[in-house]
Design an enzyme around this catalytic site. Structure first.
Site, mmCIF file in Angstrom:
data_model
loop_
_atom_site.group_PDB
_atom_site.id
_atom_site.type_symbol
_atom_site.label_atom_id
_atom_site.label_comp_id
_atom_site.label_asym_id
_atom_site.label_seq_id
_atom_site.Cartn_x
_atom_site.Cartn_y
_atom_site.Cartn_z
ATOM 1 N N GLN A 124 41.470 27.306 52.189
ATOM 2 C CA GLN A 124 41.644 26.590 50.930
ATOM 3 C C GLN A 124 41.286 27.554 49.811
ATOM 4 O OE1 GLN A 124 38.819 24.222 48.834
ATOM 5 N NE2 GLN A 124 40.352 25.112 47.449
ATOM 6 N N ASP A 232 44.992 27.900 40.416
ATOM 7 C CA ASP A 232 43.812 28.758 40.557
ATOM 8 C C ASP A 232 44.078 30.107 39.892
ATOM 9 O OD1 ASP A 232 41.660 30.273 41.394
ATOM 10 O OD2 ASP A 232 41.886 29.798 43.513
ATOM 11 N N GLY A 258 43.271 23.048 40.674
ATOM 12 C CA GLY A 258 42.715 24.371 40.465
ATOM 13 C C GLY A 258 42.029 24.957 41.684
ATOM 14 N N HIS A 259 41.068 25.839 41.410
ATOM 15 C CA HIS A 259 40.354 26.592 42.429
ATOM 16 C C HIS A 259 39.648 25.669 43.417
ATOM 17 C CE1 HIS A 259 38.310 30.181 43.900
ATOM 18 N NE2 HIS A 259 37.112 29.720 43.584
ATOM 19 N N PHE A 260 38.950 24.658 42.890
ATOM 20 C CA PHE A 260 38.232 23.694 43.720
ATOM 21 C C PHE A 260 39.156 22.511 44.021
ATOM 22 C CE2 PHE A 260 34.624 26.109 42.204
ATOM 23 C CZ PHE A 260 33.764 26.099 43.290
#
Length: 281
Positions: A124, A232, A258-260
């Protein structure tokens, strides 16, 4: 709701804190977090998946509630060694890997050194290809002066930059601000800033290690699931797609976040992971 147990294990002079949920006899999913967080990022996912799987999520050295001695060497090689000692201490002989951000170069080093232990890979926003390095990542070949580089890295530890890690969401109001506040608390503990600067400096050694990670993927052909936040700025979607270069059967899913990615798309991602593990384990 699944019970999550909070434990620690002494590994020489390192005390690793970890979260664990699920049946101890079930197939294992080892979850490795990234910067700037800790195993707390997996709490909601662990509650979702604990019905069929054993979930184990350690805090990496330098993060969360794991305790390291004075003089500990903060490099990704060393983080991988500690995780290797951790899986030995818990007698995790076979396990699927979930890697995210810093957890990717840590976990993939583990996979290269212990290929027979890895049953599957879930990535992920966990990068293993130069194609995946996004615009927010440093130009690693240009980092030749350590003192100058570390001065630049100090800005990454500022509160606004910690908040930036959670950017890219479709709806920012869905992101709990307690996350970055907890991250800031742990990063503010004595010695943590210096540990992060050491790891940022060492990160330049990760892209040269990508060919080793890719060789493991080609040779072992593990089942691979890539679930990726497409917005991201650190690890872009090309990094997810690139897993198919080495594992043609890799399953790739991009999410408008996004990233998370778990913060906003926990439900569909947890369903994908549950199905993927059921299919391959």
């Amino acid at each position: 709701m699944a019970v999550i147990r909070h434990r620690s294990v002494k590994l020489g002079d390192v005390e690793v804190f970890y979260r664990e949920a699920g049946d101890p006899e079930a197939p294992v999913l080892l979850l490795l977090h990234g910067f700037p967080t800790s195993s707390h990022q997996f709490v909601r996912l662990m509650r979702r998946l604990a019905g069929r799987w054993r979930l184990v999520a350690p805090d990496l050295p330098g993060f969360g509630q794991t305790v390291t001695p004075e003089g500990f060497t903060f490099t990704f090689d060393r983080l991988a060694e500690v995780v290797g000692d951790f899986v030995d201490a818990l007698e995790l002989r076979r396990y699927a890997l979930y890697v995210f951000d810093f957890g990717a170069p840590t976990g993939l080093r583990l996979a290269v050194s212990r290929p027979s232990q890895i049953t599957a890979l879930i990535t992920q926003n966990g990068n293993a290809y130069v194609e995946g390095l996004g615009p927010a990542m440093p130009d690693f070949p240009s980092l030749t002066d350590e003192t100058e580089a570390r001065r630049g890295f100090e800005a990454i530890l500022e509160p606004e930059q910690i908040r930036f890690q959670y950017s890219g969401a479709r709806d920012p109001e869905t992101i709990d601000p307690a996350n970055h506040l907890l991250d800031q608390y742990f990063l503010g503990l004595p010695g943590r800033a210096e540990a992060m600067l050491d790891l940022f400096w060492d990160y330049r050694n990760n892209p040269p290690a990508y060919p080793k990670f890719q060789a493991w993927l080609r040779e072992a052909q593990p089942p691979v699931l890539a679930v990726w936040g497409r917005n991201d700025p650190f690890f872009v979607p090309a990094g997810a797609e690139a897993f198919r270069n080495d594992v043609p059967s890799a399953e790739v899913h991009l999410f408008d976040t996004g990233h998370f990615a778990l913060e906003e798309d926990l439900e569909p991602i947890s369903e994908l992971i549950d199905r993927f593990l059921a299919q391959h384990l």
